[in-house]
Design a protein around this motif. Structure first.
Motif, PDB file in Angstrom:
ATOM      1  N   GLY A   1       0.798  -1.216   0.000  1.00 33.16           N
ATOM      2  CA  GLY A   1       0.000   0.000   0.000  1.00 33.16           C
ATOM      3  C   GLY A   1       0.831   1.267   0.000  1.00 33.16           C
ATOM      4  N   ALA A   2       0.243   2.354  -0.499  1.00 27.74           N
ATOM      5  CA  ALA A   2       0.937   3.647  -0.550  1.00 27.74           C
ATOM      6  C   ALA A   2       1.346   4.121   0.836  1.00 27.74           C
ATOM      7  CB  ALA A   2       0.039   4.683  -1.231  1.00 27.74           C
ATOM      8  N   ALA A   3       0.527   3.813   1.848  1.00 28.50           N
ATOM      9  CA  ALA A   3       0.842   4.276   3.206  1.00 28.50           C
ATOM     10  C   ALA A   3       2.182   3.736   3.694  1.00 28.50           C
ATOM     11  CB  ALA A   3      -0.275   3.853   4.156  1.00 28.50           C
ATOM     12  N   THR A   4       2.499   2.512   3.309  1.00 30.24           N
ATOM     13  CA  THR A   4       3.792   1.929   3.722  1.00 30.24           C
ATOM     14  C   THR A   4       4.945   2.707   3.109  1.00 30.24           C
ATOM     15  OG1 THR A   4       2.817  -0.269   3.924  1.00 30.24           O
ATOM     16  CG2 THR A   4       5.201  -0.158   3.690  1.00 30.24           C
ATOM     17  N   PHE A   5       4.860   2.975   1.816  1.00 29.66           N
ATOM     18  CA  PHE A   5       5.925   3.724   1.155  1.00 29.66           C
ATOM     19  C   PHE A   5       6.024   5.148   1.691  1.00 29.66           C
ATOM     20  CE2 PHE A   5       4.957   0.713  -2.513  1.00 29.66           C
ATOM     21  CZ  PHE A   5       6.083  -0.065  -2.285  1.00 29.66           C
ATOM     22  N   GLU A   6       4.905   5.767   1.987  1.00 27.82           N
ATOM     23  CA  GLU A   6       4.916   7.138   2.517  1.00 27.82           C
ATOM     24  C   GLU A   6       5.527   7.178   3.910  1.00 27.82           C
ATOM     25  OE1 GLU A   6       1.178   9.198   0.147  1.00 27.82           O
ATOM     26  OE2 GLU A   6       0.827   8.343   2.141  1.00 27.82           O
ATOM     27  N   ALA A   7       5.184   6.199   4.737  1.00 28.83           N
ATOM     28  CA  ALA A   7       5.730   6.169   6.093  1.00 28.83           C
ATOM     29  C   ALA A   7       7.241   5.956   6.085  1.00 28.83           C
ATOM     30  CB  ALA A   7       5.046   5.060   6.896  1.00 28.83           C
ATOM     31  N   LEU A   8       7.725   5.086   5.204  1.00 31.86           N
ATOM     32  CA  LEU A   8       9.160   4.792   5.167  1.00 31.86           C
ATOM     33  C   LEU A   8       9.972   5.902   4.496  1.00 31.86           C
ATOM     34  CD1 LEU A   8       9.046   0.992   4.238  1.00 31.86           C
ATOM     35  CD2 LEU A   8       9.746   1.971   6.422  1.00 31.86           C
ATOM     36  N   SER A   9       9.373   6.611   3.550  1.00 31.29           N
ATOM     37  CA  SER A   9      10.118   7.641   2.811  1.00 31.29           C
ATOM     38  C   SER A   9       9.907   9.047   3.353  1.00 31.29           C
ATOM     39  CB  SER A   9       9.718   7.625   1.335  1.00 31.29           C
ATOM     40  OG  SER A   9       8.370   8.059   1.174  1.00 31.29           O
ATOM     41  N   GLY A  10       8.773   9.257   4.034  1.00 31.94           N
ATOM     42  CA  GLY A  10       8.437  10.613   4.468  1.00 31.94           C
ATOM     43  C   GLY A  10       8.019  11.511   3.319  1.00 31.94           C
ATOM     44  N   GLN A  11       7.667  10.915   2.180  1.00 30.84           N
ATOM     45  CA  GLN A  11       7.293  11.661   0.976  1.00 30.84           C
ATOM     46  C   GLN A  11       5.944  11.148   0.463  1.00 30.84           C
ATOM     47  OE1 GLN A  11       9.066  14.088  -0.471  1.00 30.84           O
ATOM     48  NE2 GLN A  11      11.003  13.933   0.635  1.00 30.84           N
ATOM     49  N   PRO A  12       5.161  12.031  -0.193  1.00 30.63           N
ATOM     50  CA  PRO A  12       3.897  11.556  -0.772  1.00 30.63           C
ATOM     51  C   PRO A  12       4.153  10.563  -1.897  1.00 30.63           C
ATOM     52  CG  PRO A  12       4.400  13.771  -1.544  1.00 30.63           C
ATOM     53  CD  PRO A  12       5.401  13.453  -0.476  1.00 30.63           C
ATOM     54  N   VAL A  13       3.194   9.684  -2.110  1.00 30.83           N
ATOM     55  CA  VAL A  13       3.296   8.661  -3.145  1.00 30.83           C
ATOM     56  C   VAL A  13       2.174   8.868  -4.157  1.00 30.83           C
ATOM     57  CG1 VAL A  13       3.072   6.190  -3.624  1.00 30.83           C
ATOM     58  CG2 VAL A  13       4.459   6.967  -1.702  1.00 30.83           C
ATOM     59  N   ARG A  14       2.546   8.950  -5.422  1.00 34.51           N
ATOM     60  CA  ARG A  14       1.589   9.113  -6.504  1.00 34.51           C
ATOM     61  C   ARG A  14       1.927   8.109  -7.604  1.00 34.51           C
ATOM     62  NH1 ARG A  14       0.141  11.802  -2.852  1.00 34.51           N
ATOM     63  NH2 ARG A  14      -0.368  14.036  -2.786  1.00 34.51           N
ATOM     64  N   THR A  15       0.921   7.746  -8.393  1.00 30.75           N
ATOM     65  CA  THR A  15       1.156   6.850  -9.519  1.00 30.75           C
ATOM     66  C   THR A  15       0.880   7.517 -10.858  1.00 30.75           C
ATOM     67  OG1 THR A  15      -1.106   6.002  -9.430  1.00 30.75           O
ATOM     68  CG2 THR A  15       0.563   4.812  -8.159  1.00 30.75           C
ATOM     69  N   GLY A  16       0.002   8.510 -10.882  1.00 28.70           N
ATOM     70  CA  GLY A  16      -0.404   9.136 -12.132  1.00 28.70           C
ATOM     71  C   GLY A  16       0.244  10.488 -12.353  1.00 28.70           C
ATOM     72  N   VAL A  17       0.030  11.047 -13.537  1.00 26.68           N
ATOM     73  CA  VAL A  17       0.650  12.329 -13.901  1.00 26.68           C
ATOM     74  C   VAL A  17      -0.271  13.508 -13.627  1.00 26.68           C
ATOM     75  CG1 VAL A  17       2.081  11.252 -15.659  1.00 26.68           C
ATOM     76  CG2 VAL A  17      -0.168  12.140 -16.292  1.00 26.68           C
ATOM     77  N   PHE A  18      -1.488  13.256 -13.118  1.00 28.65           N
ATOM     78  CA  PHE A  18      -2.431  14.347 -12.914  1.00 28.65           C
ATOM     79  C   PHE A  18      -2.554  14.777 -11.456  1.00 28.65           C
ATOM     80  CE2 PHE A  18      -3.840  12.353 -16.895  1.00 28.65           C
ATOM     81  CZ  PHE A  18      -3.736  13.457 -17.737  1.00 28.65           C
ATOM     82  N   ALA A  19      -1.716  14.226 -10.584  1.00 30.62           N
ATOM     83  CA  ALA A  19      -1.653  14.696  -9.203  1.00 30.62           C
ATOM     84  C   ALA A  19      -0.560  15.755  -9.092  1.00 30.62           C
ATOM     85  CB  ALA A  19      -1.360  13.531  -8.268  1.00 30.62           C
ATOM     86  N   ASP A  20      -0.799  16.778  -8.284  1.00 34.90           N
ATOM     87  CA  ASP A  20       0.184  17.853  -8.088  1.00 34.90           C
ATOM     88  C   ASP A  20       0.634  18.436  -9.424  1.00 34.90           C
ATOM     89  OD1 ASP A  20       0.143  17.326  -5.296  1.00 34.90           O
ATOM     90  OD2 ASP A  20       1.602  15.730  -5.577  1.00 34.90           O
TER      91      ASP A  20
END
Length: 411
Positions: free
Chosen positions: A52-71
């Protein structure tokens, strides 16, 4: 030690493909962040079905996105690749290899691969049939021709009951390769392709009784790093490891495990028959007990008798003596200065005695060379040239050794 870039933390984009090995990307991420790297995770949608994205976000301290239309105002599909010092994809599926090879860009990760102008390290993981398929092999060759580093996969247990080539290398090895490319972006050319290489590693143990042995402090890490880097540079590698059971086998390397100096001697000579290059990085005991006691020596036995020793064969000298035409033999020397000379003086004398083509020299003691993660030293060539290897990881050290070996072969 983290290799800094312009005085700041190295920026790594960690892509994660949609394969079962995606869970191992968490360990890669943890190792990178804990060693001082700034990591942004770019998973595929399929990867998020495994982790899950939450795992990657917790370990990296950075937001996780998969698509090009976020931010969208930040234009992440361009900025991530433009500002990265390394793009690392763990695991790289057959689908991702195909997309990278043909410039397809349908999500954040594949867009980042198109915009990256830094080193790119793709670490494949898939079933053997997929890795060996002509389409995958062609995609790998095309990517490598463009300067992308496509790592050799490991062999072992795959999904379900299957075993074979295509297993993801261990996270520790992946991180070492990433550190190497951050320190030396050109450290993994395919300049050893077609070469057969033998590397010895670790320290031999000579038994006194069923419990005790004569040994040394070599962990085998430097020899393993030499084997790993050689395999990633295209060589067919046999690694003879003496008492290195605590180390994971490098990806793409055949490992032969031994214990004593005589066992190592037999294994290295057998492997060297067809080798182009033999690197004797193992710390081989100079002596062994003349006799091994079959029972444990006890304090109640009274004062022990002096242990009589006999000399072990000098494997390096034998390899030099028996080498076939065109074979290159590399020795290692661990030295300390004394009243008879400094480290370099002892190294030069050893090179002259052994007769090898290249001697890799380490100063030991005070936390240097043995049982540590980093290394430094000198390269002494039979032709008289001498070069310093700067302090860095053992993979970094290994890359300098292979650079010199390739240079000697070219001459």
């Amino acid at each position: 030690m983290t290799h800094q870039v312009d005085g700041r933390r190295p920026r790594v984009v960690l892509g994660v493909g949609g394969g079962i090995a995606a869970y191992k990307a968490c360990e890669v991420l943890r190792r990178l962040t804990e060693s001082g790297h700034e990591v942004r995770v770019a998973p595929t949608e399929a990867a998020l079905r495994f982790v899950g994205a939450a795992t990657f976000e917790a370990l990296s301290g950075q937001p996780v996105r998969t698509g090009v239309f976020a931010d969208v105002p930040e234009v992440p599909h361009v900025r991530l690749g433009q500002t990265a010092d390394l793009v690392l994809v763990v695991p790289t599926t057959a689908d991702l290899l195909a997309k990278a090879a043909h410039g397809l860009a349908d999500d954040l990760l594949t867009n980042t691969l198109l915009t990256a102008r830094c080193p790119v390290l793709l670490v494949p993981a898939m079933h053997t049939e997929m890795w060996e398929h002509p389409a995958t092999r062609d995609n790998v060759a095309l990517l490598r021709s463009r300067g992308v580093v496509v790592a050799e996969p490991a062999s072992g247990r795959l999904t379900g009951a299957d075993t074979g080539r295509g297993r993801l290398p261990e996270p520790a090895e992946i991180v070492e390769l990433a550190r190497l490319l951050l320190a030396r972006p050109d450290a993994l050319p395919r300049d050893l392709a077609g070469r057969r290489v033998v590397v010895s590693a670790g320290g031999t143990r000579e038994p006194l009784d069923p419990v005790r042995f004569l040994g040394n402090r070599s962990s085998g890490r430097q020899g393993y790093a030499l084997a790993s880097v050689a395999a990633q540079r295209g060589a067919e590698v046999t690694l003879v490891g003496a008492n290195t059971t605590g180390l994971a086998e490098p990806a793409g390397v055949e490992v032969v495990r031994v214990g004593t100096a005589l066992e190592l001697r037999d294994a290295v000579h057998a492997a060297a028959k067809d080798a182009d290059i033999v690197v004797m990085a193992a710390a081989v005991a100079d002596f062994r007990p003349r006799e091994t006691v079959e029972h444990k020596i006890k304090k109640t036995d009274g004062d022990p008798e002096p242990v009589a020793l006999t000399r072990n064969p000098d494997v390096l000298v034998e390899l030099v003596r028996d080498r076939r035409p065109g074979q290159l033999v590399v020795g290692f020397a661990a030295e300390t200065g004394d009243a008879g000379g400094d480290v370099l003086a002892h190294g030069r004398a050893k090179l002259a005695r052994k007769g090898c083509d290249l001697l890799v020299l380490n100063a030991v003691g005070d936390g240097r060379a043995f049982e540590v993660e980093d290394n430094a030293g000198w390269l002494l060539a039979a032709g008289g040239s001498e070069r310093t290897i700067p302090h860095g990881s053992k993979a970094h050290f290994a890359s300098h050794v292979w650079d010199e070996i390739v240079h000697i072969l070219s001459e």
